[in-house]
Design a protein around this motif. Structure first.
Motif, PDB file in Angstrom:
ATOM      1  N   ILE A 226     -15.771  19.281  30.514  1.00 31.10           N
ATOM      2  CA  ILE A 226     -16.704  20.348  30.157  1.00 31.10           C
ATOM      3  C   ILE A 226     -18.140  19.881  30.253  1.00 31.10           C
ATOM      4  O   ILE A 226     -19.053  20.710  30.426  1.00 31.10           O
ATOM      5  CB  ILE A 226     -16.384  20.913  28.750  1.00 31.10           C
ATOM      6  CG1 ILE A 226     -16.955  22.328  28.579  1.00 31.10           C
ATOM      7  CG2 ILE A 226     -16.877  19.974  27.660  1.00 31.10           C
ATOM      8  CD1 ILE A 226     -16.324  23.367  29.467  1.00 31.10           C
ATOM      9  N   ASP A 227     -18.407  18.550  30.206  1.00 33.45           N
ATOM     10  CA  ASP A 227     -19.793  18.109  30.358  1.00 33.45           C
ATOM     11  C   ASP A 227     -20.260  18.149  31.814  1.00 33.45           C
ATOM     12  O   ASP A 227     -21.408  17.813  32.115  1.00 33.45           O
ATOM     13  CB  ASP A 227     -20.038  16.741  29.710  1.00 33.45           C
ATOM     14  CG  ASP A 227     -19.451  15.548  30.460  1.00 33.45           C
ATOM     15  OD1 ASP A 227     -19.348  15.577  31.693  1.00 33.45           O
ATOM     16  OD2 ASP A 227     -19.124  14.548  29.792  1.00 33.45           O
ATOM     17  N   PRO A 231     -25.786  21.106  29.496  1.00 32.28           N
ATOM     18  CA  PRO A 231     -25.654  21.277  28.047  1.00 32.28           C
ATOM     19  C   PRO A 231     -26.151  22.621  27.522  1.00 32.28           C
ATOM     20  O   PRO A 231     -25.776  23.023  26.413  1.00 32.28           O
ATOM     21  CB  PRO A 231     -26.485  20.124  27.469  1.00 32.28           C
ATOM     22  CG  PRO A 231     -26.527  19.105  28.546  1.00 32.28           C
ATOM     23  CD  PRO A 231     -26.490  19.850  29.839  1.00 32.28           C
ATOM     24  N   TYR A 233     -25.137  25.297  28.578  1.00 33.58           N
ATOM     25  CA  TYR A 233     -23.942  26.140  28.635  1.00 33.58           C
ATOM     26  C   TYR A 233     -22.754  25.505  27.903  1.00 33.58           C
ATOM     27  O   TYR A 233     -21.772  26.200  27.636  1.00 33.58           O
ATOM     28  CB  TYR A 233     -23.558  26.412  30.091  1.00 33.58           C
ATOM     29  CG  TYR A 233     -24.668  27.082  30.858  1.00 33.58           C
ATOM     30  CD1 TYR A 233     -24.818  28.460  30.843  1.00 33.58           C
ATOM     31  CD2 TYR A 233     -25.590  26.320  31.573  1.00 33.58           C
ATOM     32  CE1 TYR A 233     -25.858  29.078  31.514  1.00 33.58           C
ATOM     33  CE2 TYR A 233     -26.642  26.927  32.256  1.00 33.58           C
ATOM     34  CZ  TYR A 233     -26.766  28.302  32.217  1.00 33.58           C
ATOM     35  OH  TYR A 233     -27.813  28.907  32.883  1.00 33.58           O
ATOM     36  N   ALA A 234     -22.853  24.200  27.602  1.00 34.23           N
ATOM     37  CA  ALA A 234     -21.754  23.505  26.919  1.00 34.23           C
ATOM     38  C   ALA A 234     -22.314  22.353  26.090  1.00 34.23           C
ATOM     39  O   ALA A 234     -22.129  21.179  26.431  1.00 34.23           O
ATOM     40  CB  ALA A 234     -20.730  22.997  27.930  1.00 34.23           C
ATOM     41  N   GLY A 236     -21.297  21.476  23.148  1.00 37.20           N
ATOM     42  CA  GLY A 236     -20.270  20.904  22.292  1.00 37.20           C
ATOM     43  C   GLY A 236     -19.384  19.926  23.016  1.00 37.20           C
ATOM     44  O   GLY A 236     -18.201  20.193  23.268  1.00 37.20           O
ATOM     45  N   THR A 237     -19.947  18.763  23.327  1.00 40.85           N
ATOM     46  CA  THR A 237     -19.193  17.730  24.032  1.00 40.85           C
ATOM     47  C   THR A 237     -19.731  16.364  23.636  1.00 40.85           C
ATOM     48  O   THR A 237     -20.838  16.251  23.093  1.00 40.85           O
ATOM     49  CB  THR A 237     -19.277  17.944  25.557  1.00 40.85           C
ATOM     50  OG1 THR A 237     -18.366  17.061  26.218  1.00 40.85           O
ATOM     51  CG2 THR A 237     -20.684  17.742  26.090  1.00 40.85           C
ATOM     52  N   PRO A 240     -23.144  14.755  26.574  1.00 44.60           N
ATOM     53  CA  PRO A 240     -23.808  15.746  27.413  1.00 44.60           C
ATOM     54  C   PRO A 240     -24.856  15.109  28.316  1.00 44.60           C
ATOM     55  O   PRO A 240     -25.511  14.140  27.933  1.00 44.60           O
ATOM     56  CB  PRO A 240     -24.446  16.696  26.394  1.00 44.60           C
ATOM     57  CG  PRO A 240     -24.637  15.864  25.163  1.00 44.60           C
ATOM     58  CD  PRO A 240     -23.501  14.892  25.153  1.00 44.60           C
ATOM     59  N   THR A 247     -22.270  28.249  33.876  1.00 46.72           N
ATOM     60  CA  THR A 247     -20.890  28.737  33.889  1.00 46.72           C
ATOM     61  C   THR A 247     -20.663  29.670  35.081  1.00 46.72           C
ATOM     62  O   THR A 247     -19.589  29.649  35.682  1.00 46.72           O
ATOM     63  CB  THR A 247     -20.570  29.472  32.577  1.00 46.72           C
ATOM     64  OG1 THR A 247     -21.624  30.386  32.272  1.00 46.72           O
ATOM     65  CG2 THR A 247     -20.414  28.500  31.425  1.00 46.72           C
ATOM     66  N   VAL A 270     -14.019  18.908  25.120  1.00 46.71           N
ATOM     67  CA  VAL A 270     -14.605  19.923  24.234  1.00 46.71           C
ATOM     68  C   VAL A 270     -14.602  19.365  22.810  1.00 46.71           C
ATOM     69  O   VAL A 270     -13.542  19.072  22.257  1.00 46.71           O
ATOM     70  CB  VAL A 270     -13.826  21.243  24.305  1.00 46.71           C
ATOM     71  CG1 VAL A 270     -14.360  22.228  23.269  1.00 46.71           C
ATOM     72  CG2 VAL A 270     -13.913  21.833  25.700  1.00 46.71           C
ATOM     73  N   ASP A 275     -21.219  22.407  18.380  1.00 43.12           N
ATOM     74  CA  ASP A 275     -21.635  23.701  18.909  1.00 43.12           C
ATOM     75  C   ASP A 275     -21.229  24.812  17.947  1.00 43.12           C
ATOM     76  O   ASP A 275     -20.181  25.442  18.103  1.00 43.12           O
ATOM     77  CB  ASP A 275     -21.011  23.938  20.288  1.00 43.12           C
ATOM     78  CG  ASP A 275     -21.417  25.276  20.887  1.00 43.12           C
ATOM     79  OD1 ASP A 275     -22.290  25.949  20.306  1.00 43.12           O
ATOM     80  OD2 ASP A 275     -20.852  25.645  21.925  1.00 43.12           O
ATOM     81  N   THR A 280     -19.399  26.603  23.851  1.00 43.25           N
ATOM     82  CA  THR A 280     -18.655  25.605  24.621  1.00 43.25           C
ATOM     83  C   THR A 280     -17.158  25.920  24.702  1.00 43.25           C
ATOM     84  O   THR A 280     -16.604  25.964  25.804  1.00 43.25           O
ATOM     85  CB  THR A 280     -18.876  24.198  24.043  1.00 43.25           C
ATOM     86  OG1 THR A 280     -20.270  23.951  23.927  1.00 43.25           O
ATOM     87  CG2 THR A 280     -18.236  23.138  24.934  1.00 43.25           C
TER      88      THR A 280
END
Length: 302
Positions: A226-227, A231, A233-234, A236-237, A240, A247, A270, A275, A280
């Motif tokens: 997900i990274d 960051p 858009y995501a 929570g990782t 990052p 996305t 994730v 987040d 995320t």
């Protein structure tokens, strides 16, 4: 149509509300969780990824856009539950072996496999099981990191799987692609690296065609960190890195990858506690759905 399907706050949160079972007869696609983050080198918390992705899938699974059909109506998809968990002294070895055994059972049943992580240590077992069934694999690796540090069989963590699995012959690195990379690690196995600047300068269809030209007709294991996403858009990782795709961009690339022989996939890293907006895990659940569609595209061709 039951209006209850839209009430994401109620009911049992299996992925997409698919049946929770380990009965594999007539199953087309199995979704399996590995709540493991012992291999994390930065911020922990990816062990909570599978549960949170399942929760958010109750939002993301009610819409097929931009796919043209509802994959849940066409194919039998189950939630296999979680594997590889425990508090063993040698938990990393246990996780890899347990994941391998369950992945082998799923793949040998004829089903495709999507695994929800967990940190990026988890592919070892699934890749080895897929290699036994399909032969040497191409790795399609979406990430901001190469994860290509040599473990020597001892220092196994979320930054070592790409090197180790190529070194042992499960993956053909020369027919593999690492996409949206924006950090530096050794590349001793000679992966094809499409860094973030190069990838972002291409249109999604153009990038997908470039990936296809590298992979060819090889069976593919797709791993999505997900990274890989920016960051924004995501967030929570665990690790990052700025400068990645949105996305929208990544989903468009995935949709243009139809035609690849993707036999198994995972989505990892994730860490929802970073987040509070849940952006995320919502992105992860949506992209996990895209991966299911890509797996489904090959079912009728086998």
């Amino acid at each position: 149509m039951s209006k209850g399907k839209f009430l994401a706050y109620a009911g049992t949160p299996s992925f997409w509300r698919c049946e929770q079972t380990r009965e594999l007869k007539n199953v087309d696609i199995a979704v399996m969780g590995i709540p493991f983050d012992v291999g994390t080198s930065n911020r922990p918390g990816a062990r909570f990824g599978p549960r949170t992705i399942r929760d958010m899938s109750l939002h993301a699974g009610n819409f097929t856009y931009p796919w043209t059909y509802d994959v849940k109506e066409k194919y039998n998809i189950i939630d296999y539950g979680d594997v590889g968990l425990g508090v063993h002294k040698n938990i990393t070895d246990f996780m890899i072996q347990d994941a391998y055994e369950h992945a082998k059972t799923i793949l040998n049943s004829g089903a495709k496999l999507l695994t929800l992580g967990g940190d990026h240590t988890i592919p070892y077992g699934m890749v080895r099981a897929a290699k036994e069934k399909y032969g040497q694999l191409s790795l399609l690796h979406f990430d901001s990191h190469q994860d290509s540090l040599e473990s020597g069989g001892e220092e196994i963590f979320h930054g070592s799987f790409a090197h180790d699995l190529a070194e042992e012959g499960a993956i053909d690195a020369k027919k593999s692609a690492q996409v949206y990379i924006r950090t530096e690690m050794p590349n001793e196995c000679n992966y094809n690296i499409i860094d973030a600047n190069q990838a972002l300068e291409m249109k999604p269809a153009e990038l997908a065609e470039h990936i296809k030209s590298i992979v060819g007709n090889q069976p593919v294991y797709l791993t999505f960190d997900i990274d890989c996403l920016d960051p924004a858009y995501a967030p929570g990782t665990g690790t990052p890195v700025v400068g990645g795709p949105s996305t929208h961009q990544i989903r468009s690339v995935l949709q243009h990858l139809k035609g690849l022989n993707i036999v198994a996939a995972d989505l990892v890293e994730v860490a929802p506690m970073y987040d509070p907006t849940n952006v995320t895990p919502l992105a992860a659940a949506t992209i996990a759905g895209d991966l299911i569609y890509l797996l489904a595209e090959n079912i009728d061709n086998e």
